[in-house]
Write a protein that holds these residues in place. Sequence first.
Motif, short mmCIF file in Angstrom:
data_model
loop_
_atom_site.label_atom_id
_atom_site.label_comp_id
_atom_site.label_asym_id
_atom_site.label_seq_id
_atom_site.Cartn_x
_atom_site.Cartn_y
_atom_site.Cartn_z
N THR A 2 0.83 -1.19 0.00
CA THR A 2 0.00 0.00 0.00
C THR A 2 0.87 1.25 0.00
OG1 THR A 2 -1.68 -1.18 1.27
CG2 THR A 2 -1.85 1.21 1.19
N PHE A 3 0.61 2.09 -1.00
CA PHE A 3 1.26 3.39 -1.10
C PHE A 3 0.24 4.43 -0.64
CE2 PHE A 3 3.26 0.53 -4.04
CZ PHE A 3 4.60 0.83 -3.98
N LEU A 4 0.60 5.69 -0.64
CA LEU A 4 -0.35 6.72 -0.23
C LEU A 4 -1.60 6.73 -1.10
CD1 LEU A 4 1.86 9.83 0.61
CD2 LEU A 4 0.53 8.41 2.17
N ASP A 5 -1.44 6.52 -2.41
CA ASP A 5 -2.58 6.68 -3.31
C ASP A 5 -2.94 5.45 -4.13
OD1 ASP A 5 -0.32 6.74 -4.84
OD2 ASP A 5 -0.93 8.43 -6.08
N ARG A 6 -2.28 4.30 -3.88
CA ARG A 6 -2.60 3.09 -4.64
C ARG A 6 -2.02 1.86 -3.96
NH1 ARG A 6 1.52 2.45 -9.65
NH2 ARG A 6 3.33 3.33 -8.64
N THR A 7 -2.40 0.72 -4.52
CA THR A 7 -1.85 -0.54 -4.04
C THR A 7 -1.19 -1.26 -5.21
OG1 THR A 7 -3.90 -1.74 -4.45
CG2 THR A 7 -3.62 -0.80 -2.26
N ALA A 8 -0.32 -2.20 -4.90
CA ALA A 8 0.37 -2.99 -5.93
C ALA A 8 0.55 -4.41 -5.41
CB ALA A 8 1.72 -2.37 -6.27
N HIS A 9 0.49 -5.37 -6.31
CA HIS A 9 0.75 -6.77 -5.95
C HIS A 9 2.23 -7.05 -6.13
CE1 HIS A 9 -3.42 -7.93 -5.49
NE2 HIS A 9 -3.67 -7.12 -6.50
N ALA A 10 2.76 -7.90 -5.26
CA ALA A 10 4.18 -8.24 -5.30
C ALA A 10 4.35 -9.65 -4.74
CB ALA A 10 4.97 -7.24 -4.47
N ARG A 11 5.57 -10.17 -4.87
CA ARG A 11 5.89 -11.51 -4.36
C ARG A 11 6.97 -11.38 -3.29
NH1 ARG A 11 6.07 -16.71 -7.75
NH2 ARG A 11 4.64 -15.35 -8.83
N VAL A 12 6.73 -11.98 -2.14
CA VAL A 12 7.72 -11.99 -1.06
C VAL A 12 8.75 -13.07 -1.40
CG1 VAL A 12 8.13 -12.37 1.39
CG2 VAL A 12 6.07 -11.17 0.65
N ARG A 13 10.01 -12.67 -1.53
CA ARG A 13 11.09 -13.61 -1.86
C ARG A 13 11.86 -14.07 -0.63
NH1 ARG A 13 10.42 -16.47 -6.19
NH2 ARG A 13 9.98 -15.21 -8.00
N ASP A 14 12.04 -13.19 0.33
CA ASP A 14 12.70 -13.52 1.59
C ASP A 14 11.92 -12.85 2.71
OD1 ASP A 14 14.98 -15.01 0.67
OD2 ASP A 14 15.84 -13.12 -0.02
N LEU A 15 11.84 -13.52 3.83
CA LEU A 15 11.09 -12.99 4.96
C LEU A 15 11.84 -13.29 6.24
CD1 LEU A 15 8.35 -11.75 5.85
CD2 LEU A 15 7.45 -14.08 5.93
N SER A 16 11.97 -12.28 7.08
CA SER A 16 12.62 -12.46 8.38
C SER A 16 11.80 -11.73 9.43
CB SER A 16 14.05 -11.92 8.36
OG SER A 16 14.03 -10.50 8.33
#
Length: 91
Positions: A2-16
């Motif tokens: 979530t950005f200030l004025d929109r959303t975008a889909h993405a893929r989590v590659r690494d998570l900690s």
Amino acid sequence: MTFLDRTAHARVRDLSLGGARIEMPLHASAYDLPNLRSLHIPQIGLARVDVRWHSDHMIGVEFVTPDLIRQSLTRYFASLDPRTSVRPIGG
């Protein structure tokens, strides 16, 4: 994401426990990175984030309040099959 004025889909590659490496569909420069506010990860929830780095299609984010998401992350990591190559890093 979530950005200030929109959303975008993405893929989590690494998570900690401290953050994540995210793969974006477009080059990172196509996004308003200074205004990235949060990241929703299925099975974990919504996390407030700050961008720490970006390169090509990758963005590195740090959780702003890691203590608030730690319980969900710990539960998620514990649910992973130990026979897979997925392993939590950090603490």
